[in-house]
Design a protein around this motif. Structure first.
Motif, PDB file in Angstrom:
ATOM      1  N   ALA A   1      -2.426   9.474   5.763  1.00 26.40           N
ATOM      2  CA  ALA A   1      -3.406   8.882   4.855  1.00 26.40           C
ATOM      3  C   ALA A   1      -2.733   8.119   3.710  1.00 26.40           C
ATOM      4  O   ALA A   1      -3.411   7.617   2.818  1.00 26.40           O
ATOM      5  N   GLY A   2      -1.400   8.052   3.719  1.00 26.18           N
ATOM      6  CA  GLY A   2      -0.685   7.322   2.679  1.00 26.18           C
ATOM      7  C   GLY A   2      -0.236   8.171   1.515  1.00 26.18           C
ATOM      8  O   GLY A   2       0.264   7.647   0.522  1.00 26.18           O
ATOM      9  N   GLY A   3      -0.411   9.484   1.621  1.00 28.26           N
ATOM     10  CA  GLY A   3       0.022  10.380   0.556  1.00 28.26           C
ATOM     11  C   GLY A   3       1.518  10.635   0.606  1.00 28.26           C
ATOM     12  O   GLY A   3       2.184  10.371   1.613  1.00 28.26           O
ATOM     13  N   LYS A   4       2.048  11.151  -0.484  1.00 28.12           N
ATOM     14  CA  LYS A   4       3.488  11.379  -0.622  1.00 28.12           C
ATOM     15  C   LYS A   4       3.804  12.870  -0.519  1.00 28.12           C
ATOM     16  O   LYS A   4       3.409  13.659  -1.374  1.00 28.12           O
ATOM     17  N   VAL A   5       4.516  13.255   0.532  1.00 24.93           N
ATOM     18  CA  VAL A   5       4.989  14.635   0.703  1.00 24.93           C
ATOM     19  C   VAL A   5       6.381  14.696   0.096  1.00 24.93           C
ATOM     20  O   VAL A   5       7.270  13.951   0.496  1.00 24.93           O
ATOM     21  N   VAL A   6       6.570  15.572  -0.887  1.00 25.30           N
ATOM     22  CA  VAL A   6       7.868  15.663  -1.563  1.00 25.30           C
ATOM     23  C   VAL A   6       8.670  16.890  -1.152  1.00 25.30           C
ATOM     24  O   VAL A   6       9.857  16.987  -1.479  1.00 25.30           O
ATOM     25  N   ARG A   7       8.033  17.801  -0.440  1.00 21.42           N
ATOM     26  CA  ARG A   7       8.739  18.961   0.142  1.00 21.42           C
ATOM     27  C   ARG A   7       7.990  19.315   1.412  1.00 21.42           C
ATOM     28  O   ARG A   7       6.828  19.729   1.384  1.00 21.42           O
ATOM     29  N   ASP A   8       8.644  19.105   2.552  1.00 21.06           N
ATOM     30  CA  ASP A   8       7.996  19.379   3.825  1.00 21.06           C
ATOM     31  C   ASP A   8       7.655  20.855   3.981  1.00 21.06           C
ATOM     32  O   ASP A   8       8.266  21.718   3.340  1.00 21.06           O
ATOM     33  N   ALA A   9       6.703  21.118   4.842  1.00 17.94           N
ATOM     34  CA  ALA A   9       6.264  22.492   5.094  1.00 17.94           C
ATOM     35  C   ALA A   9       7.409  23.323   5.650  1.00 17.94           C
ATOM     36  O   ALA A   9       8.199  22.859   6.470  1.00 17.94           O
ATOM     37  N   GLY A  10       7.459  24.561   5.184  1.00 13.11           N
ATOM     38  CA  GLY A  10       8.457  25.511   5.646  1.00 13.11           C
ATOM     39  C   GLY A  10       8.408  26.744   4.771  1.00 13.11           C
ATOM     40  O   GLY A  10       7.704  26.771   3.751  1.00 13.11           O
ATOM     41  N   PRO A  11       9.141  27.778   5.165  1.00 13.87           N
ATOM     42  CA  PRO A  11       9.133  29.006   4.366  1.00 13.87           C
ATOM     43  C   PRO A  11       9.680  28.758   2.961  1.00 13.87           C
ATOM     44  O   PRO A  11      10.602  27.971   2.773  1.00 13.87           O
ATOM     45  N   MET A  12       9.071  29.433   1.987  1.00 12.63           N
ATOM     46  CA  MET A  12       9.563  29.314   0.614  1.00 12.63           C
ATOM     47  C   MET A  12      10.923  29.990   0.495  1.00 12.63           C
ATOM     48  O   MET A  12      11.272  30.848   1.310  1.00 12.63           O
ATOM     49  N   LYS A  13      11.691  29.576  -0.501  1.00 12.11           N
ATOM     50  CA  LYS A  13      12.991  30.209  -0.735  1.00 12.11           C
ATOM     51  C   LYS A  13      12.763  31.678  -1.065  1.00 12.11           C
ATOM     52  O   LYS A  13      11.855  32.012  -1.819  1.00 12.11           O
ATOM     53  N   HIS A  14      13.587  32.523  -0.497  1.00 13.87           N
ATOM     54  CA  HIS A  14      13.554  33.961  -0.774  1.00 13.87           C
ATOM     55  C   HIS A  14      12.251  34.606  -0.328  1.00 13.87           C
ATOM     56  O   HIS A  14      11.827  35.607  -0.895  1.00 13.87           O
ATOM     57  N   GLY A  15      11.569  34.027   0.658  1.00 16.88           N
ATOM     58  CA  GLY A  15      10.316  34.603   1.128  1.00 16.88           C
ATOM     59  C   GLY A  15       9.927  34.024   2.473  1.00 16.88           C
ATOM     60  O   GLY A  15      10.648  33.211   3.055  1.00 16.88           O
ATOM     61  N   SER A  16       8.756  34.416   2.956  1.00 12.99           N
ATOM     62  CA  SER A  16       8.311  33.949   4.266  1.00 12.99           C
ATOM     63  C   SER A  16       7.039  33.106   4.211  1.00 12.99           C
ATOM     64  O   SER A  16       6.643  32.520   5.211  1.00 12.99           O
ATOM     65  N   THR A  17       6.398  33.020   3.048  1.00  9.68           N
ATOM     66  CA  THR A  17       5.187  32.230   2.920  1.00  9.68           C
ATOM     67  C   THR A  17       5.518  30.762   3.178  1.00  9.68           C
ATOM     68  O   THR A  17       6.473  30.221   2.624  1.00  9.68           O
ATOM     69  N   VAL A  18       4.716  30.110   4.025  1.00  7.21           N
ATOM     70  CA  VAL A  18       4.930  28.702   4.344  1.00  7.21           C
ATOM     71  C   VAL A  18       4.236  27.850   3.288  1.00  7.21           C
ATOM     72  O   VAL A  18       3.035  27.995   3.038  1.00  7.21           O
ATOM     73  N   ILE A  19       5.029  26.964   2.669  1.00  5.80           N
ATOM     74  CA  ILE A  19       4.517  26.099   1.605  1.00  5.80           C
ATOM     75  C   ILE A  19       4.986  24.666   1.828  1.00  5.80           C
ATOM     76  O   ILE A  19       5.897  24.413   2.622  1.00  5.80           O
TER      77      ILE A  19
END
Length: 131
Positions: A92-110
């Motif tokens: 849609a033309g938006g800017k992703v500045v950090r691709d999806a993946g587990p957070m540092k020191h954790g497992s939550t996908v952000i």
């Protein structure tokens, strides 16, 4: 008490409305011009203000850019699939500045995306309960 809204000052209201509505899928709930004060307030959200917290976009007519400062962090949105959300936002033309993946020191996908003024929005993938 309940949280009503978060206010962000924006430099270009039309670009911001496009981002929050078309790119993120929120709805424009209301918009009011205040000519004597030379500003416009636009409220966007995923549901009615009577049921959910929303974002107030404040556009001061004589200002086209703001310094974000070091105190602001981000807005967080829950998504079903952070990887798919990033693809949809990019398409849609938006800017992703950090691709999806587990957070540092954790497992939550952000993931993190950025609005036209540089405000960060964190996408947090919904955790599914196992019964």
């Amino acid at each position: 008490m309940r949280l009503l809204h978060t206010m962000l000052r924006v430099g270009n209201l039309e670009k911001s409305l496009d981002f929050y509505t078309r790119v993120l899928g929120m709805h424009l709930l209301r918009k009011n011009d205040y000519p004597e004060g030379k500003f416009t307030l636009a409220f966007v959200g995923f549901g009615p203000e009577t049921e959910q917290a929303v974002i107030e976009l404040t556009y001061n007519w004589d200002v086209d850019k703001y310094e974000l400062g070091t105190g602001y962090g981000h807005i967080a949105l829950e998504v079903e699939d952070a990887y798919a959300a990033c693809d949809k936002i990019r398409d849609a033309g938006g800017k992703v500045v950090r691709d999806a993946g587990p957070m540092k020191h954790g497992s939550t996908v952000i993931a993190f995306v950025e609005d036209p003024d540089g405000y960060k929005i964190e996408l947090i993938q919904r955790k599914h309960r196992v019964d």
